[in-house]
Design a protein around this motif. Structure first.
Motif, PDB file in Angstrom:
ATOM      1  N   LYS A 123      -6.019   2.816  12.099  1.00  7.67           N
ATOM      2  CA  LYS A 123      -5.683   1.724  11.177  1.00  7.67           C
ATOM      3  C   LYS A 123      -5.489   2.223   9.733  1.00  7.67           C
ATOM      4  O   LYS A 123      -5.543   1.452   8.780  1.00  7.67           O
ATOM      5  CB  LYS A 123      -6.729   0.607  11.222  1.00  7.67           C
ATOM      6  N   CYS A 124      -5.318   3.531   9.581  1.00  7.72           N
ATOM      7  CA  CYS A 124      -5.120   4.113   8.250  1.00  7.72           C
ATOM      8  C   CYS A 124      -3.644   4.103   7.879  1.00  7.72           C
ATOM      9  O   CYS A 124      -2.776   4.003   8.750  1.00  7.72           O
ATOM     10  CB  CYS A 124      -5.593   5.568   8.233  1.00  7.72           C
ATOM     11  N   LYS A 125      -3.384   4.233   6.580  1.00  7.43           N
ATOM     12  CA  LYS A 125      -2.007   4.409   6.138  1.00  7.43           C
ATOM     13  C   LYS A 125      -1.597   5.842   6.459  1.00  7.43           C
ATOM     14  O   LYS A 125      -2.400   6.766   6.359  1.00  7.43           O
ATOM     15  CB  LYS A 125      -1.897   4.161   4.638  1.00  7.43           C
ATOM     16  N   MET A 132      -8.497   5.022  -5.408  1.00 11.49           N
ATOM     17  CA  MET A 132      -7.467   5.674  -6.220  1.00 11.49           C
ATOM     18  C   MET A 132      -6.118   5.012  -5.962  1.00 11.49           C
ATOM     19  O   MET A 132      -5.919   4.383  -4.924  1.00 11.49           O
ATOM     20  CB  MET A 132      -7.403   7.179  -5.914  1.00 11.49           C
ATOM     21  N   LYS A 133      -5.234   5.179  -6.936  1.00 11.68           N
ATOM     22  CA  LYS A 133      -3.958   4.496  -6.831  1.00 11.68           C
ATOM     23  C   LYS A 133      -2.859   5.466  -6.361  1.00 11.68           C
ATOM     24  O   LYS A 133      -2.626   6.498  -6.994  1.00 11.68           O
ATOM     25  CB  LYS A 133      -3.596   3.898  -8.198  1.00 11.68           C
ATOM     26  N   ILE A 134      -2.215   5.101  -5.264  1.00 13.63           N
ATOM     27  CA  ILE A 134      -1.100   5.890  -4.747  1.00 13.63           C
ATOM     28  C   ILE A 134       0.138   5.005  -4.915  1.00 13.63           C
ATOM     29  O   ILE A 134       0.392   4.139  -4.076  1.00 13.63           O
ATOM     30  CB  ILE A 134      -1.296   6.258  -3.250  1.00 13.63           C
ATOM     31  N   TYR A 135       0.830   5.173  -6.030  1.00  6.49           N
ATOM     32  CA  TYR A 135       1.935   4.285  -6.400  1.00  6.49           C
ATOM     33  C   TYR A 135       1.413   2.849  -6.414  1.00  6.49           C
ATOM     34  O   TYR A 135       0.486   2.575  -7.162  1.00  6.49           O
ATOM     35  CB  TYR A 135       3.149   4.533  -5.491  1.00  6.49           C
ATOM     36  N   ASN A 136       1.940   1.971  -5.563  1.00  8.08           N
ATOM     37  CA  ASN A 136       1.475   0.573  -5.608  1.00  8.08           C
ATOM     38  C   ASN A 136       0.305   0.299  -4.657  1.00  8.08           C
ATOM     39  O   ASN A 136      -0.092  -0.838  -4.463  1.00  8.08           O
ATOM     40  CB  ASN A 136       2.643  -0.371  -5.283  1.00  8.08           C
ATOM     41  N   ILE A 137      -0.230   1.364  -4.052  1.00  7.75           N
ATOM     42  CA  ILE A 137      -1.323   1.180  -3.080  1.00  7.75           C
ATOM     43  C   ILE A 137      -2.657   1.541  -3.722  1.00  7.75           C
ATOM     44  O   ILE A 137      -2.799   2.625  -4.298  1.00  7.75           O
ATOM     45  CB  ILE A 137      -1.108   2.086  -1.840  1.00  7.75           C
ATOM     46  N   ASN A 138      -3.611   0.628  -3.623  1.00  5.67           N
ATOM     47  CA  ASN A 138      -4.951   0.921  -4.132  1.00  5.67           C
ATOM     48  C   ASN A 138      -5.866   1.256  -2.964  1.00  5.67           C
ATOM     49  O   ASN A 138      -6.060   0.432  -2.069  1.00  5.67           O
ATOM     50  CB  ASN A 138      -5.504  -0.282  -4.899  1.00  5.67           C
ATOM     51  N   LEU A 139      -6.398   2.460  -2.976  1.00  5.24           N
ATOM     52  CA  LEU A 139      -7.331   2.869  -1.925  1.00  5.24           C
ATOM     53  C   LEU A 139      -8.755   2.789  -2.472  1.00  5.24           C
ATOM     54  O   LEU A 139      -9.020   3.209  -3.596  1.00  5.24           O
ATOM     55  CB  LEU A 139      -7.035   4.303  -1.474  1.00  5.24           C
ATOM     56  N   LYS A 140      -9.654   2.262  -1.652  1.00  5.23           N
ATOM     57  CA  LYS A 140     -11.061   2.196  -2.069  1.00  5.23           C
ATOM     58  C   LYS A 140     -11.689   3.590  -1.971  1.00  5.23           C
ATOM     59  O   LYS A 140     -12.551   3.960  -2.732  1.00  5.23           O
ATOM     60  CB  LYS A 140     -11.822   1.234  -1.151  1.00  5.23           C
ATOM     61  N   ASN A 141     -11.245   4.305  -0.973  1.00  2.43           N
ATOM     62  CA  ASN A 141     -11.773   5.641  -0.706  1.00  2.43           C
ATOM     63  C   ASN A 141     -10.831   6.679  -1.318  1.00  2.43           C
ATOM     64  O   ASN A 141      -9.617   6.471  -1.345  1.00  2.43           O
ATOM     65  CB  ASN A 141     -11.848   5.799   0.827  1.00  2.43           C
ATOM     66  N   ASN A 142     -11.402   7.781  -1.809  1.00  2.60           N
ATOM     67  CA  ASN A 142     -10.520   8.779  -2.433  1.00  2.60           C
ATOM     68  C   ASN A 142     -10.452  10.094  -1.663  1.00  2.60           C
ATOM     69  O   ASN A 142     -10.256  11.157  -2.235  1.00  2.60           O
ATOM     70  CB  ASN A 142     -10.916   9.008  -3.894  1.00  2.60           C
ATOM     71  N   ILE A 143     -10.611   9.972  -0.362  1.00  2.00           N
ATOM     72  CA  ILE A 143     -10.472  11.153   0.495  1.00  2.00           C
ATOM     73  C   ILE A 143      -9.280  10.937   1.431  1.00  2.00           C
ATOM     74  O   ILE A 143      -9.225   9.928   2.145  1.00  2.00           O
ATOM     75  CB  ILE A 143     -11.747  11.373   1.358  1.00  2.00           C
TER      76      ILE A 143
END
Lengths: 254, 66
Positions: free
Chosen positions: A59-61, A1-12
């Motif tokens: 190592k997470c955002k 999912m997209k969080i502003y300019n960040i693309n996450l592979k996982n949506n949790i």
């Protein structure tokens, strides 16, 4: 999912609170395969660096929150302090209206969101399932909005499917995340089935009897729901549609 | 003189600044953030700001949150 300019592979996205130990928290991070974790700021206590170091191990955002803030001013100060520590523009905005229900303040959240966006923050506001609330946040520039399923920590799931569905259909460009209320894997599946981009949960994992097991089940549930939605599930029908042909039944003349 | 640090009274030297309060926590400053009389204070200002009688300093650090 997209969080502003960040693309996450996982949506949790998971919260970091209420775990019985850092070790269990870290295991749950792995089990959910999350890439983003919510954290808070509080008055400094003993060993203030130890929790930060635990976070670094993931190592997470980091998604700092303004949990517990009752005013726009408190929330903005917390956001500024969070940015100072975590060096991130991300902020999970919570401006609480009611201490008992932990319902967000519509007016306070919208005002704070507007100011924080101007200050360069990437704001992820926590809202109810009120359409107008979400709509105004989209209008002021929030690219992500996080409506509740039900009040924080209740585990009651998605209480108002119709409202959440209307929000999803009305804001196709906005990243929508169900934040709060998730207690069962079925709730996570419902969120994905409604077309929500992701879920944010904390209590459901941390307060379960076996957090690692629950964390693992949430990942499986979200994956199952995603695969299922890609399969093109049948539309709902008001009337029964027989799956077996009625032609050729024995002793019937047709 | 007397100031409040996280709501608790603390007697400090009259030439004390934010940086002295920060140092008293014996932790690298990257692990904390500071507010003074209700306003956020960026790290780069710690050494510049001197304290005065009655100042209210808030020092926060990361905490588990949902």
């Amino acid at each position: 999912m997209k969080i502003y300019n960040i693309n996450l592979k996982n949506n949790i996205i998971i919260g970091s609170s209420k775990y019985s130990s850092d070790k269990i928290f870290l295991k749950c991070v792995k089990k959910t395969e999350t890439e983003m974790i919510t954290v808070a700021l509080r008055k400094i206590g003993d060993n203030p660096d130890s929790f930060y170091k635990t976070l670094q191990k993931t190592k997470c955002k980091i998604l700092p929150n303004t949990a517990g803030c009752f005013s726009e001013k408190e929330a903005i100060n917390t956001a500024l302090m969070s940015r100072d520590i975590f060096e991130t523009d991300l902020i999970k905005l919570e401006v609480i209206q009611n201490e008992i229900t932990l319902a967000p303040s519509k007016k306070g959240t919208i005002k704070a969101a507007e100011k924080l966006l101007k200050l360069g923050f990437k704001v992820l506001p926590y809202t109810t399932d009120d359409f107008d609330f979400v709509s105004k946040l989209v209008d002021v520039g929030c690219k992500v909005v996080m409506p509740w399923g039900s009040p924080i920590g209740t585990g009651k799931g998605l209480k108002n499917i119709k409202k959440l569905k209307k929000i999803r259909e009305s804001f196709p460009e906005t990243t929508l995340i169900i934040d709060a209320g998730i207690g069962r894997v079925s709730h996570a599946c419902q969120a994905i089935e409604l077309g929500y981009d992701g879920i944010l949960l904390n209590s459901a994992i941390a307060r379960s009897e076996k957090p690692e097991l629950f964390a693992s089940s949430i990942l499986n549930a979200v994956r199952a729901a995603e695969i299922s939605m890609k399969s093109g599930p049948i539309p709902e029908s008001e009337n029964a549609i027989a799956s077996t042909s009625s032609k050729g039944i024995a002793f019937r003349k047709n | 003189m007397m100031v409040l640090v996280n709501g608790k009274k603390r007697v400090i030297d009259s030439n004390f600044g934010i940086i002295d309060i920060v140092k008293s926590f014996k932790v690298e400053k990257k692990y904390l953030a500071v507010g003074l009389n209700g306003e956020f204070v960026p790290k780069q200002l710690y050494s510049e700001i001197k304290l005065k009688e009655g100042d209210e300093i808030e020092v926060v650090s990361p905490h588990p949150g949902g």
